[in-house]
Design a protein around this motif. Structure first.
Motif, PDB file in Angstrom:
ATOM      1  N   ALA A   1       0.853  -1.195   0.000  1.00  0.00           N
ATOM      2  CA  ALA A   1       0.000   0.000   0.000  1.00  0.00           C
ATOM      3  C   ALA A   1       0.885   1.240   0.000  1.00  0.00           C
ATOM      4  N   LEU A   2       0.284   2.349  -0.375  1.00  0.00           N
ATOM      5  CA  LEU A   2       0.962   3.640  -0.262  1.00  0.00           C
ATOM      6  C   LEU A   2       0.443   4.324   1.002  1.00  0.00           C
ATOM      7  N   HIS A   3       1.357   4.867   1.789  1.00  0.00           N
ATOM      8  CA  HIS A   3       0.976   5.518   3.039  1.00  0.00           C
ATOM      9  C   HIS A   3       1.131   7.019   2.866  1.00  0.00           C
ATOM     10  N   ARG A   4       0.022   7.724   3.058  1.00  0.00           N
ATOM     11  CA  ARG A   4       0.044   9.157   2.765  1.00  0.00           C
ATOM     12  C   ARG A   4       0.689   9.938   3.911  1.00  0.00           C
ATOM     13  N   LEU A   5       1.807  10.604   3.587  1.00  0.00           N
ATOM     14  CA  LEU A   5       2.495  11.408   4.599  1.00  0.00           C
ATOM     15  C   LEU A   5       2.072  12.870   4.493  1.00  0.00           C
ATOM     16  N   ARG A   6       1.760  13.317   3.271  1.00  0.00           N
ATOM     17  CA  ARG A   6       1.292  14.693   3.044  1.00  0.00           C
ATOM     18  C   ARG A   6       0.288  14.665   1.901  1.00  0.00           C
ATOM     19  N   SER A   7      -0.658  15.603   1.936  1.00  0.00           N
ATOM     20  CA  SER A   7      -1.569  15.794   0.803  1.00  0.00           C
ATOM     21  C   SER A   7      -1.150  17.057   0.070  1.00  0.00           C
ATOM     22  N   GLY A   8      -1.311  17.051  -1.244  1.00  0.00           N
ATOM     23  CA  GLY A   8      -0.962  18.243  -2.027  1.00  0.00           C
ATOM     24  C   GLY A   8       0.231  17.955  -2.931  1.00  0.00           C
ATOM     25  N   ASP A   9       0.452  18.858  -3.866  1.00  0.00           N
ATOM     26  CA  ASP A   9       1.488  18.656  -4.888  1.00  0.00           C
ATOM     27  C   ASP A   9       2.803  19.345  -4.464  1.00  0.00           C
ATOM     28  N   TYR A  10       3.765  18.578  -4.058  1.00  0.00           N
ATOM     29  CA  TYR A  10       5.038  19.106  -3.547  1.00  0.00           C
ATOM     30  C   TYR A  10       6.174  19.007  -4.561  1.00  0.00           C
ATOM     31  N   ARG A  11       5.848  18.723  -5.794  1.00  0.00           N
ATOM     32  CA  ARG A  11       6.933  18.529  -6.770  1.00  0.00           C
ATOM     33  C   ARG A  11       7.752  19.797  -6.985  1.00  0.00           C
ATOM     34  N   GLY A  12       7.076  20.957  -6.855  1.00  0.00           N
ATOM     35  CA  GLY A  12       7.789  22.229  -7.066  1.00  0.00           C
ATOM     36  C   GLY A  12       8.982  22.353  -6.127  1.00  0.00           C
TER      37      GLY A  12
END
Ligand SMILES: Cc1cc2nc3c(=O)[nH]c(=O)nc-3n(C[C@H](O)[C@H](O)[C@H](O)COP(=O)(O)O)c2cc1C
Length: 528
Positions: free
Chosen positions: A154-165
């Motif tokens: 599974a993937l465990h969500r550590l943060r929501s939102g787009d942090y690629r920048g």
């Protein structure tokens, strides 16, 4: 380059390397008790985070993949050159990529407990490396920062939102990062390996990370995801993004996957993550040489990263002085067709080699040829060059005199340095183990560290070790694709260099792989 940066004080890498060499004396002086009661967990398990299940269905995980020998040798220039077509992976593709890169492929019960073996080989089966995802909105996954959990797939969500920048900035505006819908990050929790290997575990970050990346590059390239390894990034930004405990953990690589026509938006503000994870063991032991070496090879800012990136140092070609044997690879039309997924599922380190069985020169050649066609990475520039030089001890290869050899990569030929039966020496150099003595061939990846450190600072040490690990990982796959076996091995550092000198003088060993047919009788009898 900023001369005041710790990365430029390359004494640090040399000191770390020297202090973690194996020798007769170092082994005698360091009697290390393996405390089975304090063995760390094989997984980093977060408490109280949301999980997104990946697809476990064999229809997804076993989707057809191309032949392994093709998948590991897609030229770096083809992989890294964005062709402009948008390619945004979905969760099904990601499930297969993550499974074949780092998933659990088998499990075995031992007196000390259950061991979950993974898609890639790993020193001591301790699995200290995690993969994290930093992604935009994918068709079926909301933008966020996730950790891949092999234990629950599974993937465990550590943060929501787009942090690629943030990663674009941290990588000094690396063009691949700026156009990737998804960036994977590998990171080690050192204790999970240092429990057994102490300070040498920092080398293992890149060895084990390397074998993982060999799988990852192969499967991602076959999905046209144009994987590209980025080792130039501001370390503390990436560690903060992932919420790593910087005294105990370090980010190793970014790997861009896919291609997006849009640049990422501005990232949300970066607040500190405080997520609880299960304790790894009753207590942890700190080996300060590891965090010292990680700090010494860290890059502080985007400016430092931009100055760091650039061409790979190349040694002068030395004219051959011994007889030359041109490579004789198996023709493309005759290549064994074992698919990547089946070979990765079947791979395991060979536990006993059959001395009586040689491999053919074509088989050896195919391993060398396919494993060394270049790595798509920011420290490999121009594409296709390398920081490694390969040396071989040939014990049993048809049509090739037993002896020690140097692989003349540019000439696609083996140069005989000295003929002779070196089985005893093979065993000795591979830490006096039976495996290297019995193997048909031992392949050493060496690097001339000084010019690498001069060009890339201490960070070059991480890169050279990683290139060794990836090359070794590809050799594993190339061997299994041809139905013989392989194992990574550790070694007596300086004795290897002496053995191959004067040719190898001034170089250091980055990785060792032994190849040959398994001795099935001894394996079935439990190696008696
Ligand atoms: C870099 C590296 C070094 C290794 N060194 C040794 C070694 O010295 N002796 C040994 O028996 N196995 C060695 N191994 C094999 C590991 O023990 C093996 O990968 C691990 O137990 C996981 O099993 P698997 O590869 O069958 O999945 C090494 C593996 C790697 C990747």
């Amino acid at each position: 380059m900023d001369k005041s940066s710790p990365n430029q004080n390359t004494e640090a890498a040399l000191r770390y390397h020297e202090s973690t060499k194996h020798s007769e004396e170092s082994l005698r002086a360091n009697v290390h008790f393996l405390d089975g009661q304090n063995k760390p967990l094989q997984f980093k398990i977060y408490r109280d985070v949301e999980s997104v299940l990946l697809f476990r269905d064999p229809k997804v995980l076993d989707r057809p993949t191309p032949a392994t020998l093709e998948a590991i040798s897609i030229p770096a220039s083809k992989v890294s050159g964005a062709n402009g077509d948008e390619n945004i992976p979905n969760l099904a593709t990601l499930s297969q990529v993550l499974f074949l890169a780092a998933g659990i492929t088998k499990q075995k019960r031992y007196p000390g407990g259950e061991v979950y073996f993974r898609a890639y080989s790993n020193t001591g089966a301790l699995y200290h490396i995690d993969l994290y995802l930093v992604t935009q909105d994918l068709p079926d996954l909301p933008a966020g920062v996730y950790q891949f959990g092999p234990h629950d797939f599974a993937l465990h969500r550590l943060r929501s939102g787009d942090y690629r920048g943030l990663l674009v900035e941290a990588s000094g505006a690396h063009p691949g990062v700026a156009r990737a819908p998804l960036i994977l990050i590998s990171a080690s929790t050192y204790w999970r390996n240092a429990w057994k290997y102490q300070a040498r575990a920092y080398r293992h970050c890149f060895w084990d990370g390397g074998t993982l990346h060999a799988n990852l590059l192969a499967i991602a390239a076959t999905k046209a995801l144009q994987p590209n390894i980025v080792m130039g990034f501001a370390d503390s930004v990436v560690a903060t993004l992932l919420g790593l405990d910087q005294a105990r953990e370090g980010a190793l690589t970014l790997v861009t996957l896919g291609h997006s026509n849009q640049a990422p938006p501005t990232s949300p503000a970066l607040r500190l993550l405080k997520l609880e994870t299960e304790p790894l063991s009753r207590h942890e032991v700190d080996y300060p040489a590891i965090s010292i070496m990680h700090a010494a090879s860290s890059l502080a800012s985007a400016d430092e990263v931009t100055a760091w990136r650039g061409s790979t140092p190349q040694g002068e070609a030395v004219p051959a002085s011994g007889p030359i044997q041109p490579l004789r690879p198996i023709a493309d039309t005759e290549l064994p067709q074992g698919s990547l997924k089946s070979v990765i599922r079947r791979r395991g380190s060979t536990r006993a080699f059959d001395r009586a069985r040689s491999i053919s020169f074509e088989q050896l050649t195919t391993v060398l040829d396919r494993a060394t066609r270049g790595i798509p990475a920011d420290f490999i520039e121009p594409p296709g060059v390398t920081m490694l030089e390969l040396y071989l001890i040939v014990n049993a290869v048809d049509d090739l005199l037993p002896g020690k050899y140097y692989y003349r990569r540019a000439d696609r030929a083996l140069e005989l340095l000295a003929a002779g039966d070196f089985r005893r020496e093979s065993g000795r150099l591979g830490l006096s183990q039976q495996l290297p003595a019995d193997a048909a061939v031992n392949i050493y990846c060496l690097s001339a560290l000084l010019p690498i450190l001069k060009r890339f600072g201490n960070r070059g040490y991480r890169a050279a070790q990683l290139e060794g690990g990836i090359t070794g990982g590809r050799m594993y796959l190339a061997a299994y694709a041809q139905h013989f076996g392989a194992t990574g091995l550790t070694f007596f550092d300086d004795e290897v260099i002496e053995f191959f000198s004067p040719h190898a003088a001034g170089k250091e060993v980055m990785f060792l792989v032994a190849l040959g047919y398994p001795d099935l009788v001894r394996i079935v009898r439990g190696l008696s």
